[in-house]
Design a protein around this motif. Structure first.
Motif, PDB file in Angstrom:
ATOM      1  N   GLY A  29       0.834  -1.032   0.162  1.00 43.84           N
ATOM      2  CA  GLY A  29       0.219  -0.421  -0.119  1.00 43.84           C
ATOM      3  C   GLY A  29       0.477   1.535  -0.138  1.00 43.84           C
ATOM      4  N   TYR A  30       2.141   0.952   0.301  1.00 38.48           N
ATOM      5  CA  TYR A  30       2.968   2.186   0.488  1.00 38.48           C
ATOM      6  C   TYR A  30       3.477   2.625   0.223  1.00 38.48           C
ATOM      7  CZ  TYR A  30       2.763   3.080   5.291  1.00 38.48           C
ATOM      8  OH  TYR A  30       2.526   3.388   6.551  1.00 38.48           O
ATOM      9  N   PRO A  31       3.392   2.214  -1.634  1.00 36.75           N
ATOM     10  CA  PRO A  31       3.512   3.393  -3.608  1.00 36.75           C
ATOM     11  C   PRO A  31       2.877   3.663  -3.365  1.00 36.75           C
ATOM     12  CG  PRO A  31       5.102   0.813  -3.710  1.00 36.75           C
ATOM     13  CD  PRO A  31       4.194   0.540  -1.732  1.00 36.75           C
ATOM     14  N   GLU A  32       2.023   3.401  -3.512  1.00 38.34           N
ATOM     15  CA  GLU A  32       0.646   3.873  -4.610  1.00 38.34           C
ATOM     16  C   GLU A  32       0.413   5.176  -3.548  1.00 38.34           C
ATOM     17  OE1 GLU A  32       0.897  -0.885  -5.085  1.00 38.34           O
ATOM     18  OE2 GLU A  32       0.815   0.740  -3.226  1.00 38.34           O
ATOM     19  N   MET A  33       0.210   4.818  -2.382  1.00 33.29           N
ATOM     20  CA  MET A  33      -0.135   6.215  -1.258  1.00 33.29           C
ATOM     21  C   MET A  33       1.059   7.391  -1.491  1.00 33.29           C
ATOM     22  SD  MET A  33       0.794   8.261   1.773  1.00 33.29           S
ATOM     23  CE  MET A  33       1.579   6.553   3.059  1.00 33.29           C
ATOM     24  N   ILE A  34       2.685   7.095  -1.615  1.00 31.32           N
ATOM     25  CA  ILE A  34       3.665   7.292  -1.665  1.00 31.32           C
ATOM     26  C   ILE A  34       3.095   8.688  -2.909  1.00 31.32           C
ATOM     27  CG2 ILE A  34       6.018   8.113  -2.574  1.00 31.32           C
ATOM     28  CD1 ILE A  34       6.615   5.901  -0.160  1.00 31.32           C
ATOM     29  N   ALA A  35       2.465   7.800  -4.346  1.00 31.87           N
ATOM     30  CA  ALA A  35       3.203   8.752  -5.200  1.00 31.87           C
ATOM     31  C   ALA A  35       1.649   9.387  -5.189  1.00 31.87           C
ATOM     32  CB  ALA A  35       2.487   7.006  -6.963  1.00 31.87           C
ATOM     33  N   GLU A  36       0.539   8.750  -4.259  1.00 27.12           N
ATOM     34  CA  GLU A  36      -0.863   9.721  -4.176  1.00 27.12           C
ATOM     35  C   GLU A  36      -0.420  11.132  -3.681  1.00 27.12           C
ATOM     36  OE1 GLU A  36      -4.787   9.623  -2.103  1.00 27.12           O
ATOM     37  OE2 GLU A  36      -4.246   7.830  -2.669  1.00 27.12           O
ATOM     38  N   THR A  37       0.193  11.263  -2.560  1.00 28.82           N
ATOM     39  CA  THR A  37       0.013  12.518  -2.062  1.00 28.82           C
ATOM     40  C   THR A  37       1.422  12.881  -2.538  1.00 28.82           C
ATOM     41  OG1 THR A  37       2.192  11.001  -0.059  1.00 28.82           O
ATOM     42  CG2 THR A  37       0.095  10.929   0.471  1.00 28.82           C
ATOM     43  N   GLY A  42       1.631  17.965  -2.907  1.00 25.44           N
ATOM     44  CA  GLY A  42       3.067  18.672  -2.349  1.00 25.44           C
ATOM     45  C   GLY A  42       3.267  17.828  -0.701  1.00 25.44           C
ATOM     46  N   ILE A  43       3.428  16.381  -0.929  1.00 28.12           N
ATOM     47  CA  ILE A  43       3.443  15.764  -0.255  1.00 28.12           C
ATOM     48  C   ILE A  43       5.085  14.409  -0.415  1.00 28.12           C
ATOM     49  CG2 ILE A  43       3.345  14.419   2.409  1.00 28.12           C
ATOM     50  CD1 ILE A  43       0.484  15.058   1.952  1.00 28.12           C
ATOM     51  N   TYR A  44       5.899  14.387   0.736  1.00 26.15           N
ATOM     52  CA  TYR A  44       7.295  14.381  -0.292  1.00 26.15           C
ATOM     53  C   TYR A  44       7.918  13.048   0.648  1.00 26.15           C
ATOM     54  CZ  TYR A  44       7.014  17.108  -3.906  1.00 26.15           C
ATOM     55  OH  TYR A  44       6.602  18.497  -4.621  1.00 26.15           O
ATOM     56  N   HIS A  45       8.458  12.119   0.222  1.00 28.04           N
ATOM     57  CA  HIS A  45       8.321  11.088   1.194  1.00 28.04           C
ATOM     58  C   HIS A  45      10.222  10.786   1.432  1.00 28.04           C
ATOM     59  CE1 HIS A  45       4.169  10.056   2.522  1.00 28.04           C
ATOM     60  NE2 HIS A  45       4.184   9.130   3.141  1.00 28.04           N
ATOM     61  N   THR A  46      10.873  10.420   2.104  1.00 30.14           N
ATOM     62  CA  THR A  46      12.146  10.358   2.051  1.00 30.14           C
ATOM     63  C   THR A  46      12.103   8.632   2.785  1.00 30.14           C
ATOM     64  OG1 THR A  46      13.090  11.207   3.890  1.00 30.14           O
ATOM     65  CG2 THR A  46      13.662  12.159   1.462  1.00 30.14           C
ATOM     66  N   PRO A  47      13.039   7.890   2.085  1.00 27.88           N
ATOM     67  CA  PRO A  47      12.916   6.535   3.147  1.00 27.88           C
ATOM     68  C   PRO A  47      14.718   7.162   4.426  1.00 27.88           C
ATOM     69  CG  PRO A  47      14.535   6.256   1.177  1.00 27.88           C
ATOM     70  CD  PRO A  47      13.942   7.428   1.222  1.00 27.88           C
ATOM     71  N   TYR A  48      13.719   6.100   5.564  1.00 25.69           N
ATOM     72  CA  TYR A  48      14.765   6.046   6.294  1.00 25.69           C
ATOM     73  C   TYR A  48      15.407   4.849   6.389  1.00 25.69           C
ATOM     74  CZ  TYR A  48      17.109   5.782  10.914  1.00 25.69           C
ATOM     75  OH  TYR A  48      17.365   5.473  12.208  1.00 25.69           O
ATOM     76  N   VAL A  49      17.225   5.296   6.168  1.00 20.05           N
ATOM     77  CA  VAL A  49      17.881   4.537   5.597  1.00 20.05           C
ATOM     78  C   VAL A  49      19.513   4.152   7.430  1.00 20.05           C
ATOM     79  CG1 VAL A  49      19.785   2.870   4.166  1.00 20.05           C
ATOM     80  CG2 VAL A  49      17.619   4.313   3.479  1.00 20.05           C
ATOM     81  N   ASN A  50      19.264   3.194   7.520  1.00 19.07           N
ATOM     82  CA  ASN A  50      19.706   2.705   8.743  1.00 19.07           C
ATOM     83  C   ASN A  50      21.434   2.294   8.747  1.00 19.07           C
ATOM     84  OD1 ASN A  50      21.145   3.295  11.187  1.00 19.07           O
ATOM     85  ND2 ASN A  50      19.621   1.693  12.036  1.00 19.07           N
TER      86      ASN A  50
END
Length: 395
Positions: A375-383, A387-395
């Motif tokens: 569900g997250y790939p589709e949600m990220i594209a929609e948002t 003007g809502i931008y996701h950046t991944p947390y990478v440890n």
């Protein structure tokens, strides 16, 4: 002269009190060193006639330590104090060179040397030093390890020092250390040990271009500065371990390239920096800033003036944390939409737990490569369209 080391068993420690000592002095800083066994640093001073900064000023410091493994996979460590290593010292107006006697290990020998020098033209070019930086009261150190053996070097620790309050009152000292983007601790000699509080081993950097300096200072304004002028982001650790009462074991650690290959030598890919100053963390940060602003992550200037930075980053009004481990995509989307309706503008989301583990559940510690949480790939594209931008947390 060779010094033998047993690969198994207990090493016999020697007293770290030097027989004789010398001083290497530059403008605003002096290094006291032992020129007899055990060879090594004794302390950093603002001047030759000033007290040593946050060490006892009498004992030879560990100075360096090698973490190695033998052909059978057994780990062992070498340092000049434990082995009582002697050697040779050469000091000129611009450079101090220390060369330790070789140590016998499986299949051959290991020999260590290090240098400390002023801001020569070569150092200035390597570190991209400004004119102001060249005048600072600091010295630039490097270590070299000639590994003519069947053993491999896993980690080189340089410098290694034991901090004590010294002439300062412990409760009037402050440690600023490079944990992520920087942490500070009042009376660090009595601080708790643990993640993000006080000190811990290992603590610090893993090759990113975050904060590369630290300092220990007191309320009277006596400060010791150290830094790693690494413009390329090599793998490294900064360790401040206070497991012994009223002491902090300090070491800057560098992972060796091809560290699983026996017989690989090591030469510092960047200088470590030791300095003395008057002031507090602000003054130490200004010293560091002179170097940092010339590096690739800062040299292009502020974000709002750069053409290679996305417009949304320049315009972002608020940042929040998302977590796919805890919340389904629809719930996170609805929350962000509601927030945007209230505050307006561009929103940045630092997304934790964005990829799934073997059982399909979100797992921020999984190996990269697992598919994203459902569900997250589709949600990220929609948002993104709002003007809502996701950046991944990478440890």
């Amino acid at each position: 002269m060779l010094k033998k080391i047993a690969l198994i068993g207990t090493l016999i420690a020697v007293l770290a009190l030097p027989v004789s000592a010398g001083v290497f002095e530059a403008t605003g800083i002096a290094l006291q060193y032992s020129d007899s066994a055990p060879l090594g640093l004794i302390g950093v001073h603002a001047a030759a006639d000033e007290p040593a900064l946050f060490v006892d000023g009498e004992s030879t410091q560990t100075t360096w330590e090698l973490v190695m493994t033998d052909p059978d996979g057994n780990e062992f460590k070498i340092d000049p104090v434990t082995l009582g290593l002697g050697g040779n010292v050469d000091a000129t107006a611009e450079k101090l060179t220390m060369v330790w006697d070789a140590t016998e290990v499986a299949g051959g020998t290991v020999k260590v040397s290090c240098t400390f020098e002023t801001a020569t033209d070569a150092i200035a070019d390597e570190c991209k030093l400004t004119r102001a930086a060249r005048k600072m009261p600091v010295l630039y150190g490097k270590i070299n390890v000639a590994n003519n053996s069947d053993c491999d070097i896993r980690e080189v620790q340089f410098p290694r020092m034991t901090f004590v309050a010294g002439a300062s009152k412990p409760e009037e000292t402050t440690l600023v250390f490079p944990r992520a983007y920087g942490r500070s601790w009042r009376d660090p000699f009595d601080a708790p040990r643990g993640y993000l509080v006080g000190t811990i081993e290992p603590a610090g950097l893993t090759g990113g271009s975050e904060m590369h300096f630290g300092t220990l200072y007191d309320d009277a304004g006596s400060g010791l500065y150290w830094a790693m002028y690494d413009g390329e982001g090599y793998q490294k650790r900064s360790v401040y371990d206070n497991k012994t009462a009223e002491q902090i074991e300090f070491k800057l650690c560098c992972t060796v390239e091809n560290c699983l290959t026996p017989g690989v030598d090591f030469s510092s890919p960047y200088p470590i920096v030791l300095g003395a100053y008057e002031g507090d963390w602000w003054d130490a940060a200004r010293m560091y800033r002179e170097w940092a602003l010339q590096q690739k992550w800062c040299a292009k200037g502020p974000w709002h003036k750069r053409e290679d930075v996305a417009d949304w980053l320049k315009e972002c009004d608020i940042w929040i944390r998302g977590d796919a481990r805890r919340y389904p995509a629809e719930l996170e989307r609805d929350f962000i939409y509601e927030l945007q309706d209230i505050v307006g503008g561009t929103i940045g989301v630092q997304l934790y737990g964005w990829y799934g583990g073997e059982d399909g559940k979100a797992d921020w510690s999984s190996t990269l490569g697992w598919p994203m949480v459902e569900g997250y790939p589709e949600m990220i594209a929609e948002t993104k369209a709002r003007g809502i931008y996701h950046t991944p947390y990478v440890n």
